[in-house]
Design an enzyme around this catalytic site. Structure first.
Site, PDB file in Angstrom:
ATOM      1  N   VAL A  33      74.176  45.659  30.076  1.00  0.00           N
ATOM      2  CA  VAL A  33      74.116  46.063  28.429  1.00  0.00           C
ATOM      3  C   VAL A  33      73.859  47.491  28.591  1.00  0.00           C
ATOM      4  CG1 VAL A  33      73.463  45.784  26.112  1.00  0.00           C
ATOM      5  CG2 VAL A  33      73.781  43.806  27.859  1.00  0.00           C
ATOM      6  N   ILE A  37      68.901  35.340  25.851  1.00  0.00           N
ATOM      7  CA  ILE A  37      69.827  34.266  25.616  1.00  0.00           C
ATOM      8  C   ILE A  37      69.693  33.458  27.210  1.00  0.00           C
ATOM      9  CG2 ILE A  37      72.260  35.271  26.561  1.00  0.00           C
ATOM     10  CD1 ILE A  37      72.867  33.983  23.927  1.00  0.00           C
ATOM     11  N   HIS A  59      62.919  44.361  29.731  1.00  0.00           N
ATOM     12  CA  HIS A  59      62.842  42.691  29.678  1.00  0.00           C
ATOM     13  C   HIS A  59      61.328  42.558  29.753  1.00  0.00           C
ATOM     14  CE1 HIS A  59      66.962  41.763  31.114  1.00  0.00           C
ATOM     15  NE2 HIS A  59      67.007  43.109  31.597  1.00  0.00           N
ATOM     16  N   HIS A 112      66.647  48.693  27.137  1.00  0.00           N
ATOM     17  CA  HIS A 112      66.082  47.510  26.862  1.00  0.00           C
ATOM     18  C   HIS A 112      65.066  47.203  28.007  1.00  0.00           C
ATOM     19  CE1 HIS A 112      69.802  46.286  29.010  1.00  0.00           C
ATOM     20  NE2 HIS A 112      69.053  44.975  29.450  1.00  0.00           N
TER      21      HIS A 112
HETATM   22  P1  AMP Z   1      70.518  43.409  31.833  1.00  0.00           P
HETATM   23  O1  AMP Z   1      71.302  43.030  32.885  1.00  0.00           O
HETATM   24  O2  AMP Z   1      69.304  44.388  32.115  1.00  0.00           O
HETATM   25  O3  AMP Z   1      71.543  44.887  31.005  1.00  0.00           O
HETATM   26  O4  AMP Z   1      70.231  42.492  30.839  1.00  0.00           O
HETATM   27  C1  AMP Z   1      70.991  42.276  29.580  1.00  0.00           C
HETATM   28  C2  AMP Z   1      70.182  40.931  29.025  1.00  0.00           C
HETATM   29  O5  AMP Z   1      70.867  40.944  28.023  1.00  0.00           O
HETATM   30  C3  AMP Z   1      70.632  39.647  29.929  1.00  0.00           C
HETATM   31  O6  AMP Z   1      69.351  39.230  30.436  1.00  0.00           O
HETATM   32  C4  AMP Z   1      71.331  38.764  29.074  1.00  0.00           C
HETATM   33  O7  AMP Z   1      71.004  37.393  29.140  1.00  0.00           O
HETATM   34  C5  AMP Z   1      70.961  39.374  27.762  1.00  0.00           C
HETATM   35  N1  AMP Z   1      71.632  39.219  26.661  1.00  0.00           N
HETATM   36  C6  AMP Z   1      73.165  39.421  26.570  1.00  0.00           C
HETATM   37  N2  AMP Z   1      73.596  38.793  25.393  1.00  0.00           N
HETATM   38  C7  AMP Z   1      72.425  38.364  24.709  1.00  0.00           C
HETATM   39  C8  AMP Z   1      72.417  37.883  23.390  1.00  0.00           C
HETATM   40  N3  AMP Z   1      73.541  37.584  22.491  1.00  0.00           N
HETATM   41  N4  AMP Z   1      71.106  37.520  22.901  1.00  0.00           N
HETATM   42  C9  AMP Z   1      70.027  37.511  23.602  1.00  0.00           C
HETATM   43  N5  AMP Z   1      70.158  38.032  24.896  1.00  0.00           N
HETATM   44  C10 AMP Z   1      71.350  38.555  25.426  1.00  0.00           C
END
Ligand code: AMP
Length: 107
Positions: free
Chosen positions: A91, A29, A97, A95
């Protein structure tokens, strides 16, 4: 429930790139590159450190397919997984990136 589990459940919309029974890839996002996609297991695993190596292998194969769908398999890309507090993980749901679509800066 993590925000990514809510995406998997369809409660929160996402721009999907690829999906199979185990994994989902969707656009971040808040993109940090021209192409910025997240690849996640549908089942919530906290982070890379907690993940079964077999699952990580399967997720790697999934990412190889995702980058083909994105058309960046030949031009190159970067994969990053932030882990825990010092890794800057926001989060708590494993995941990767996937960043690409342009020449990325060194870090
Ligand atoms: P991290 O800091 O590695 O946990 O990355 C979490 C990622 O999730 C960040 O790059 C956010 O921009 C992304 N993110 C959070 N909410 C959403 C969402 N609803 N849809 C897509 N990406 C998201």
């Amino acid at each position: 429930m993590t925000i990514f589990e809510r995406i998997v459940a369809g409660e929160i919309p996402c721009k999907k790139v690829l999906e199979n029974e185990q994994f989902l890839a969707f656009y971040d996002i808040a993109p940090k590159a021209k192409i910025h996609v997240l690849a996640i297991p549908k089942q919530c695993i906290k982070d890379f450190q907690e993940a079964d190596p077999k699952l990580l292998g399967e997720l790697s194969a999934f990412i190889q397919e995702v980058v083909k769908v994105l058309g960046i398999d030949k031009s190159g890309y970067r994969i990053i997984s932030n882990i825990g507090r010092d890794g800057g993980q926001e989060v708590p749901h494993l995941h990767f990136h996937i960043l690409g679509g342009e020449k990325l800066g060194s870090f």
